[in-house]
Design a protein around this motif. Structure first.
Motif, PDB file in Angstrom:
ATOM      1  N   PRO A 152       9.115  -1.099   0.824  1.00 33.47           N
ATOM      2  CA  PRO A 152       8.446  -2.205  -0.030  1.00 33.47           C
ATOM      3  C   PRO A 152       7.128  -2.642   0.640  1.00 33.47           C
ATOM      4  CG  PRO A 152      10.491  -2.651   0.108  1.00 33.47           C
ATOM      5  CD  PRO A 152      10.610  -1.734   1.264  1.00 33.47           C
ATOM      6  N   GLU A 153       6.248  -2.803  -0.466  1.00 39.18           N
ATOM      7  CA  GLU A 153       4.711  -3.339  -0.095  1.00 39.18           C
ATOM      8  C   GLU A 153       4.999  -4.792   1.022  1.00 39.18           C
ATOM      9  OE1 GLU A 153       2.208  -3.776  -3.108  1.00 39.18           O
ATOM     10  OE2 GLU A 153       2.225  -1.301  -3.587  1.00 39.18           O
ATOM     11  N   GLY A 154       4.390  -4.656   1.835  1.00 36.40           N
ATOM     12  CA  GLY A 154       4.175  -5.913   2.736  1.00 36.40           C
ATOM     13  C   GLY A 154       5.227  -5.998   3.931  1.00 36.40           C
ATOM     14  N   THR A 155       5.892  -4.824   3.825  1.00 38.55           N
ATOM     15  CA  THR A 155       7.029  -4.744   5.087  1.00 38.55           C
ATOM     16  C   THR A 155       6.772  -3.883   6.101  1.00 38.55           C
ATOM     17  OG1 THR A 155       8.552  -3.074   3.866  1.00 38.55           O
ATOM     18  CG2 THR A 155       9.017  -5.655   3.650  1.00 38.55           C
ATOM     19  N   SER A 156       7.077  -3.736   7.059  1.00 34.06           N
ATOM     20  CA  SER A 156       6.693  -2.842   8.175  1.00 34.06           C
ATOM     21  C   SER A 156       8.061  -2.677   9.361  1.00 34.06           C
ATOM     22  CB  SER A 156       5.458  -3.146   8.871  1.00 34.06           C
ATOM     23  OG  SER A 156       5.949  -4.546   9.690  1.00 34.06           O
TER      24      SER A 156
ATOM     25  N   LYS B  55      15.203   6.665   0.474  1.00 39.50           N
ATOM     26  CA  LYS B  55      14.878   6.159  -0.747  1.00 39.50           C
ATOM     27  C   LYS B  55      15.910   5.490  -1.214  1.00 39.50           C
ATOM     28  CE  LYS B  55      12.969   7.387  -5.213  1.00 39.50           C
ATOM     29  NZ  LYS B  55      12.393   8.413  -6.076  1.00 39.50           N
ATOM     30  N   PHE B  56      17.219   5.896  -1.079  1.00 37.64           N
ATOM     31  CA  PHE B  56      18.561   5.410  -1.534  1.00 37.64           C
ATOM     32  C   PHE B  56      18.622   3.976  -0.789  1.00 37.64           C
ATOM     33  CE2 PHE B  56      23.131   4.653  -0.641  1.00 37.64           C
ATOM     34  CZ  PHE B  56      23.522   4.531  -1.897  1.00 37.64           C
ATOM     35  N   PHE B  57      18.693   4.004   0.386  1.00 40.28           N
ATOM     36  CA  PHE B  57      18.695   2.743   1.239  1.00 40.28           C
ATOM     37  C   PHE B  57      17.953   1.369   0.818  1.00 40.28           C
ATOM     38  CE2 PHE B  57      20.573   4.956   5.104  1.00 40.28           C
ATOM     39  CZ  PHE B  57      21.734   5.282   4.435  1.00 40.28           C
ATOM     40  N   THR B  58      16.584   1.854   0.648  1.00 39.91           N
ATOM     41  CA  THR B  58      15.713   0.774   0.310  1.00 39.91           C
ATOM     42  C   THR B  58      15.843   0.426  -1.218  1.00 39.91           C
ATOM     43  OG1 THR B  58      13.689   2.612  -0.386  1.00 39.91           O
ATOM     44  CG2 THR B  58      13.871   1.740   1.796  1.00 39.91           C
ATOM     45  N   SER B  59      16.413   1.440  -2.247  1.00 40.70           N
ATOM     46  CA  SER B  59      16.865   0.844  -3.353  1.00 40.70           C
ATOM     47  C   SER B  59      17.761   0.013  -3.827  1.00 40.70           C
ATOM     48  CB  SER B  59      16.798   2.189  -4.421  1.00 40.70           C
ATOM     49  OG  SER B  59      17.962   2.874  -3.912  1.00 40.70           O
ATOM     50  N   VAL B  60      18.670   0.035  -2.944  1.00 38.44           N
ATOM     51  CA  VAL B  60      19.917  -0.959  -3.122  1.00 38.44           C
ATOM     52  C   VAL B  60      19.859  -2.116  -1.940  1.00 38.44           C
ATOM     53  CG1 VAL B  60      21.345   1.330  -3.257  1.00 38.44           C
ATOM     54  CG2 VAL B  60      21.188   0.478  -1.107  1.00 38.44           C
ATOM     55  N   THR B  61      18.696  -2.348  -1.599  1.00 34.93           N
ATOM     56  CA  THR B  61      18.527  -3.629  -0.624  1.00 34.93           C
ATOM     57  C   THR B  61      18.696  -4.671  -1.788  1.00 34.93           C
ATOM     58  OG1 THR B  61      16.946  -2.298   0.649  1.00 34.93           O
ATOM     59  CG2 THR B  61      16.846  -5.037   0.497  1.00 34.93           C
TER      60      THR B  61
ATOM     61  N   GLU C 224      18.598  -8.461  -3.219  1.00 39.67           N
ATOM     62  CA  GLU C 224      17.362  -9.384  -3.654  1.00 39.67           C
ATOM     63  C   GLU C 224      17.124 -10.422  -2.534  1.00 39.67           C
ATOM     64  OE1 GLU C 224      15.603 -11.665  -7.276  1.00 39.67           O
ATOM     65  OE2 GLU C 224      17.371 -10.832  -7.490  1.00 39.67           O
ATOM     66  N   GLY C 225      15.929 -10.656  -1.972  1.00 38.24           N
ATOM     67  CA  GLY C 225      15.667 -11.745  -1.221  1.00 38.24           C
ATOM     68  C   GLY C 225      15.640 -11.145   0.409  1.00 38.24           C
ATOM     69  N   VAL C 226      16.117  -9.707   0.481  1.00 36.16           N
ATOM     70  CA  VAL C 226      16.223  -8.998   1.787  1.00 36.16           C
ATOM     71  C   VAL C 226      15.134  -8.146   2.213  1.00 36.16           C
ATOM     72  CG1 VAL C 226      17.563  -7.772   3.402  1.00 36.16           C
ATOM     73  CG2 VAL C 226      18.782  -9.276   1.807  1.00 36.16           C
ATOM     74  N   ALA C 227      14.458  -8.621   3.080  1.00 36.98           N
ATOM     75  CA  ALA C 227      13.201  -7.776   3.492  1.00 36.98           C
ATOM     76  C   ALA C 227      13.586  -6.614   4.443  1.00 36.98           C
ATOM     77  CB  ALA C 227      12.043  -8.461   4.070  1.00 36.98           C
ATOM     78  N   VAL C 228      13.150  -5.509   4.185  1.00 31.56           N
ATOM     79  CA  VAL C 228      13.467  -4.368   4.946  1.00 31.56           C
ATOM     80  C   VAL C 228      12.396  -4.225   6.008  1.00 31.56           C
ATOM     81  CG1 VAL C 228      13.784  -1.811   4.901  1.00 31.56           C
ATOM     82  CG2 VAL C 228      14.425  -3.113   2.670  1.00 31.56           C
ATOM     83  N   MET C 229      12.924  -4.433   7.264  1.00 34.86           N
ATOM     84  CA  MET C 229      12.281  -4.512   8.545  1.00 34.86           C
ATOM     85  C   MET C 229      13.084  -3.698   9.508  1.00 34.86           C
ATOM     86  SD  MET C 229       9.937  -8.049   8.668  1.00 34.86           S
ATOM     87  CE  MET C 229      11.509  -8.819   8.437  1.00 34.86           C
ATOM     88  N   THR C 230      13.005  -2.492   9.585  1.00 33.65           N
ATOM     89  CA  THR C 230      13.821  -1.542  10.498  1.00 33.65           C
ATOM     90  C   THR C 230      13.106  -1.756  11.686  1.00 33.65           C
ATOM     91  OG1 THR C 230      14.343  -0.238   8.526  1.00 33.65           O
ATOM     92  CG2 THR C 230      14.887   0.579  10.873  1.00 33.65           C
ATOM     93  N   ASP C 231      14.344  -2.069  12.984  1.00 32.17           N
ATOM     94  CA  ASP C 231      14.087  -1.903  14.309  1.00 32.17           C
ATOM     95  C   ASP C 231      13.576  -0.519  14.857  1.00 32.17           C
ATOM     96  OD1 ASP C 231      13.827  -3.187  17.090  1.00 32.17           O
ATOM     97  OD2 ASP C 231      15.244  -1.544  17.534  1.00 32.17           O
ATOM     98  N   ILE C 232      12.492  -0.253  15.454  1.00 29.80           N
ATOM     99  CA  ILE C 232      11.949   1.297  15.844  1.00 29.80           C
ATOM    100  C   ILE C 232      13.065   1.635  16.757  1.00 29.80           C
ATOM    101  CG2 ILE C 232       9.596   0.399  15.548  1.00 29.80           C
ATOM    102  CD1 ILE C 232       9.296   0.155  18.464  1.00 29.80           C
ATOM    103  N   SER C 233      13.682   1.082  17.556  1.00 30.47           N
ATOM    104  CA  SER C 233      14.755   1.797  18.465  1.00 30.47           C
ATOM    105  C   SER C 233      15.980   2.172  17.578  1.00 30.47           C
ATOM    106  CB  SER C 233      15.053   1.066  19.552  1.00 30.47           C
ATOM    107  OG  SER C 233      15.814  -0.161  19.083  1.00 30.47           O
TER     108      SER C 233
END
Length: 361
Positions: A57-61, A138-144, A146-155
Motif C-alpha cells: 500500500p502507498e505510504g508503507t515501506s 498480492k494475495f497477502f497484501t489484499s487480505v491485510t 483494516e488498520g494494519v500497516a504492511v511493513m515487512t522486515d528486510i531479513s
C-alpha cells in the motif's frame, strides 16, 4: 610398510589432493564473485524485493527491526547470489573430479543431466520470481486486516524468498530425478505413470512442507511438480526407447561375428569318430590296464606314506614281538608285550593281550 599398501595409499592421497585443489578453486571463485557483487548488494536486494514493493500500500515501506540488518541482509544476499551464479563452475569442478571414474556410456548420460539440472534450477528460481512472487504477495497484501500497516522486515523477507527460490529450484529437478530412476533400472515409465495419483498427492504434500503456510504458494509449487513429473515420464520413455534401439543394433552387429566364429569353429574342429562298442577281449584288456594303473598308484602311495610317516614305536614293538615269536624267544616277546600294555593305546593293548593269551596257551 609394504609396496602394495604404498601403491594403495598413493592414489588415495592423489585423490585427496585433487579434491582439495578443486575445493580451493571453488571457494576462490565464489569469493571473487562475492567481492564483485557485494558493492551492489543493496541494488540486488531492491531487485529481489520489487515483487513485494509493487503491491505494498502507498505510504508503507519495508523496515529493519535489528540494528545490523541493513548491513547483514545485503551481505547475506550477496554471498548467496555468489554461490547461485557460481553454480555452473562448481558443478564443473564436481564433474572434473567424478568423471575419471565413470564409464564412457555413463559420461554420455551424466553430462547432459548435469547441465540440464543447472538450467532447470535456474528456471525454477525464475518461475518463483516472475510468477509466484507477484501472486503470493498480492494475495497477502489484499487480505491485510483494516488498520494494519504492511511493513515487512528486510531479513524476514529475504529468508522467505530464499526458501521459495530453493523450493522451486529443487522442484524443477523432478525430470532429472525421474530419468535417473529409469536409467538405474529402479523403475519404468509405465510404473511411474501408474503411480500418478500418488504423485499428485505427494506434490501437494511437498508443496505444503517447502512453502510458507498459504494455499497459493503450495498450489503454485505442486502444479509445476506434477507437470514436470509428466515431462520426466515422457523423456524417460524416449530414453528407454533409444537404449533398446542401441541394444538391438549391438546385438545385430554381434550376430555376424558370432556366426563367423561358429562357422570357423565348426570348420576347424576335428570330426569325431563314430562310436564303436568294445569287444569282450578288448573290454578285459581295458579293465586289466585300469586295475594295473590303480595297483601302481596304490603301491606308490604306500611307498610315499612309509617314507614320509615314521612307524609308531609301540607298533614297532609289536612287529618285533612277532619276530621274537618266530624265533621262539618267548621271554623277550613277553617283556615287549608288557611294555606295550603300559605304553600303547586301546587297540595296541588289545592286540598285546591277544598275543599274551596265545603265548599262555
Amino acid at each position: 610398510m609394504s609396496d602394495d599398501s604404498t601403491d594403495i595409499e598413493q592414489p588415495f592421497m592423489s585423490h585427496l589432493l585433487e579434491l582439495r585443489d578443486r575445493l580451493l578453486r571453488s571457494v576462490l571463485v565464489v569469493l571473487v564473485v562475492f567481492l564483485a557483487l557485494f558493492p551492489f548488494g543493496n541494488d540486488i536486494y531492491v531487485f529481489i524485493a520489487e515483487p513485494l514493493m509493487k503491491v505494498m500500500p502507498e505510504g508503507t515501506s519495508m523496515i529493519a527491526t535489528k540494528v545490523a540488518s541493513p548491513f547483514l541482509t545485503p551481505f547475506k544476499l550477496s554471498l548467496i547470489a555468489a554461490v547461485f551464479f557460481s553454480m555452473p563452475y562448481l558443478l564443473y569442478q564436481l564433474w572434473g573430479f567424478v568423471a575419471p571414474g565413470l564409464y564412457q556410456h555413463e559420461k554420455r548420460m551424466a553430462l547432459p543431466l548435469l547441465a540440464s539440472s543447472v538450467v532447470l534450477f535456474y528456471l525454477g528460481a525464475a518461475f518463483a520470481y516472475f510468477v509466484v512472487f507477484p501472486l503470493v504477495f498480492k494475495f497477502f497484501t489484499s487480505v491485510t486486516p483494516e488498520g494494519v500497516a504492511v511493513m515487512t522486515d528486510i531479513s524476514e523477507y529475504l529468508d522467505f524468498v530464499l526458501t521459495l527460490f530453493f523450493a522451486f529450484g529443487l522442484a524443477f529437478e523432478i525430470p532429472i530425478a525421474t530419468i535417473l530412476l529409469v536409467w538405474m533400472g529402479m523403475t519404468t515409465p509405465e510404473k511411474l505413470a501408474s503411480k500418478r495419483p500418488y504423485v499428485i498427492v505427494g506434490a501437494f504434500v511437498i508443496g505444503m512442507l517447502l512453502t510458507p503456510p498459504d494455499v497459493i504458494s503450495q498450489t503454485l509449487l505442486a502444479l509445476p511438480m506434477w507437470v514436470l513429473f509428466e515431462g520426466g515420464v515422457i523423456f524417460s520413455r524416449f530414453f528407454v526407447r533409444n537404449r533398446e534401439e542401441e541394444a538391438g543394433e549391438s546385438d545385430e552387429a554381434d550376430e555376424p561375428v558370432m556366426a563367423t566364429a561358429a562357422a570357423g569353429a565348426s570348420g576347424s574342429a576335428p570330426v569325431e569318430e563314430a562310436f564303436r562298442p568294445l569287444s569282450q577281449e578288448e573290454m578285459e584288456e581295458e579293465l586289466d590296464r585300469i586295475e594295473a594303473e590303480l595297483d601302481e598308484e596304490e603301491a606308490s602311495w604306500h611307498e610315499e606314506t612309509d617314507e614320509e610317516t615314521p612307524m609308531d614305536p609301540v607298533d614297532a614293538k609289536l612287529v618285533r614281538v612277532n619276530e621274537l615269536r618266530d624265533a621262539m624267544d618267548f621271554s623277550a616277546a613277553r617283556r615287549l608285550l608288557y611294555e606295550v600294555l603300559v605304553e600303547g593305546n586301546e587297540e595296541q593293548v588289545r592286540t598285546a593281550k591277544n598275543i599274551l593269551e596265545q603265548l599262555d596257551d
